[in-house]
Write a protein that holds these residues in place. Structure first.
Motif, short mmCIF file in Angstrom:
data_model
loop_
_atom_site.label_atom_id
_atom_site.label_comp_id
_atom_site.label_asym_id
_atom_site.label_seq_id
_atom_site.Cartn_x
_atom_site.Cartn_y
_atom_site.Cartn_z
N ASN A 137 0.86 -1.17 0.00
CA ASN A 137 0.00 0.00 0.00
C ASN A 137 0.91 1.23 0.00
N SER A 139 -0.19 4.49 -0.44
CA SER A 139 -1.03 5.68 -0.33
C SER A 139 -0.22 6.86 0.21
N VAL A 157 -0.99 -1.03 -4.60
CA VAL A 157 -2.09 -0.08 -4.74
C VAL A 157 -1.75 1.25 -4.08
N SER A 176 -5.40 -1.92 -13.44
CA SER A 176 -6.37 -1.50 -12.42
C SER A 176 -5.89 -0.28 -11.61
N GLN A 177 -4.60 0.01 -11.64
CA GLN A 177 -4.07 1.15 -10.89
C GLN A 177 -3.58 2.28 -11.80
N GLY A 180 -3.31 6.03 -10.94
CA GLY A 180 -2.18 6.58 -10.20
C GLY A 180 -1.14 7.23 -11.08
N LYS A 191 -13.46 2.35 -14.72
CA LYS A 191 -12.82 1.03 -14.62
C LYS A 191 -13.80 -0.10 -14.92
#
Length: 193
Positions: A137, A139, A157, A176-177, A180, A191
């Motif tokens: 992660n 973030s 992610v 899927s990312q 970013g 998506k």
């Protein structure tokens, strides 16, 4: 002051906040479930060592050498890796919490981060080429003028990075990312289609 040398030793369930770790060089040592929170590890050398289930949060690591060191399931909040001894710096992280740590301008090519939480970690101007972020992660992590060539983000992610401000040649990302990578353009990505 002469530094101590420790080899092939196991340190278990020790609170080094109560009884500070002897300053010196540690080779092929294992630290299991030890508390090193706020410890001053400045100038220590750790070679081929393993830290398992330890708390190293906010430890002072000025000129600390980490060479072939493995961190597993460790709590490592707020560590300033940019202050470490860069000569031979080599480590890997598995299941660690590294929130708010700083790797600014470090050269940590091929570093593996596996199942780690890297919330708001600063990777600015860092060389992370050929690194692997496996199921991490990221973030709020900062990537600014960072070398991410051949870096693998496919299973991670939360990352947001600007391709025009970082070197990302042959880096690997998952579809899927993709938001970013496109965040700076302020576009909506559906998506579901």
């Amino acid at each position: 002051m002469k530094q101590s040398y420790f080899s092939d030793q196991n340190f278990e369930n020790t609170d080094f906040a109560q009884q500070p770790l002897d300053k010196g060089e540690y080779e092929d040592c294992t630290f299991t479930n030890c508390n090193l929170e706020y410890a001053d590890l400045s100038g220590f050398n750790f070679n081929d060592c393993e830290f398992i289930g330890c708390n190293l949060s906010m430890a002072k690591i000025v000129s600390t050498a980490f060479r072939d060191v493995v961190f597993r399931e460790c709590k490592m909040f707020g560590l300033q890796f940019n202050e470490c001894n860069e000569f031979g710096m080599d480590f890997s992280f598995d299941g660690c919490l590294l929130n708010n740590s700083v790797f600014y301008k470090t050269v940590i090519k091929r570093t593996v981060f596996k199942n780690c939480t890297l919330t708001e970690v600063d990777f600015s101007e860092c060389n992370l080429s050929n690194a692997v972020f496996k199921e991490c992660n990221l973030s709020g992590a900062v990537f600014d003028h960072t070398n991410l060539e051949n870096t693998d983000f496919r299973t991670s992610v939360g990352y947001v990075l600007d391709p025009s401000q970082n070197r990302i040649k042959k880096a690997k990302f998952s579809l899927s990312q993709i938001d970013g990578l496109l965040h700076k353009f302020n576009i909506d990505i559906d998506k579901n289609s």
